[in-house]
Scaffold this motif. Structure first.
Motif, short mmCIF file in Angstrom:
data_model
loop_
_atom_site.label_atom_id
_atom_site.label_comp_id
_atom_site.label_asym_id
_atom_site.label_seq_id
_atom_site.Cartn_x
_atom_site.Cartn_y
_atom_site.Cartn_z
N ARG A 28 -30.16 64.60 -15.93
CA ARG A 28 -30.81 63.94 -14.80
C ARG A 28 -31.87 62.90 -15.29
O ARG A 28 -32.28 61.91 -15.04
CB ARG A 28 -31.32 64.76 -13.90
N HIS A 29 -32.65 63.64 -16.43
CA HIS A 29 -33.70 62.92 -16.89
C HIS A 29 -33.16 61.59 -17.60
O HIS A 29 -33.75 60.75 -17.95
CB HIS A 29 -34.26 63.75 -18.17
N ARG B 227 -32.46 55.85 -18.29
CA ARG B 227 -31.76 54.56 -18.40
C ARG B 227 -31.79 53.77 -17.28
O ARG B 227 -31.68 52.45 -17.62
CB ARG B 227 -30.11 55.25 -18.41
N ARG B 228 -31.86 54.43 -15.89
CA ARG B 228 -32.38 53.54 -15.04
C ARG B 228 -33.65 52.88 -14.97
O ARG B 228 -33.54 51.56 -14.72
CB ARG B 228 -32.26 54.27 -13.66
N LEU B 229 -34.48 53.47 -15.30
CA LEU B 229 -35.90 52.89 -15.42
C LEU B 229 -35.58 51.70 -16.48
O LEU B 229 -36.48 50.69 -16.39
CB LEU B 229 -36.83 53.75 -15.90
N ALA C 183 -36.76 47.76 -15.96
CA ALA C 183 -37.55 47.14 -16.70
C ALA C 183 -37.10 45.86 -17.61
O ALA C 183 -37.67 45.02 -17.76
CB ALA C 183 -38.35 48.12 -17.72
N GLY C 184 -36.00 46.00 -17.75
CA GLY C 184 -35.17 45.01 -18.33
C GLY C 184 -34.98 43.55 -17.41
O GLY C 184 -35.03 42.59 -17.94
N ARG C 185 -35.50 43.94 -16.29
CA ARG C 185 -35.31 42.71 -15.41
C ARG C 185 -36.77 42.07 -15.13
O ARG C 185 -36.62 41.02 -14.64
CB ARG C 185 -34.78 43.15 -13.85
N LEU C 186 -37.58 42.62 -15.72
CA LEU C 186 -38.81 42.16 -15.65
C LEU C 186 -39.19 41.07 -16.61
O LEU C 186 -38.45 40.89 -17.63
CB LEU C 186 -39.85 43.31 -15.74
N SER C 187 -40.45 40.22 -16.26
CA SER C 187 -40.57 39.11 -17.33
C SER C 187 -41.36 39.76 -18.54
O SER C 187 -41.47 40.92 -18.41
CB SER C 187 -41.38 38.17 -16.62
#
Length: 87
Positions: A41-42, A47-49, A53-57
Motif C-alpha cells: 500500500r505504501h 507511485r501515485r504521488l 507530481a510528474g504532472r506539475l510544472s
C-alpha cells in the motif's frame, strides 16, 4: 477497536499476544502478511504521488522540494508522534 483488530486477525494481518508484564494487556502485532500489505500500500501511494507530481510544472515541483524539510520537521517534532524527536 476490538472489531478492527478482529478483522485484521481474521484476515491474517495481525495477531494478539499477551504481555508478560501485565496479563490483562493484549498487544497487537503485525504478521508477515500484514507487513507485506502495508509495504504494498505504501509503494502504491508513493507511485501515485510520483505520477501526480510528474504532472506539475518544474516550478511547482521545485516548490514542493523546497517545502520538504519544513514538512519533515512538522511531522517529526510533534509530541504525540511515536517517532518524535521532541520530548
Amino acid at each position: 477497536m476490538t472489531q478492527l483488530v478482529s478483522r485484521l486477525e481474521h484476515d491474517g494481518y495481525a495477531e494478539r499476544r499477551s504481555w508478560e508484564a501485565d496479563a490483562r494487556v493484549v498487544m497487537v502485532h503485525l504478521t508477515a502478511a500484514g507487513a507485506e500489505l502495508l509495504r504494498r500500500r505504501h509503494d502504491a501511494r508513493a507511485r501515485r504521488l510520483a505520477e501526480l507530481a510528474g504532472r506539475l510544472s518544474p516550478e511547482d515541483r521545485a516548490a514542493l522540494a523546497a517545502a520538504l524539510p519544513a514538512l519533515d520537521r512538522l511531522v517529526t517534532t510533534q509530541p504525540d508522534n511515536p517517532g518524535s524527536t521532541r520530548a
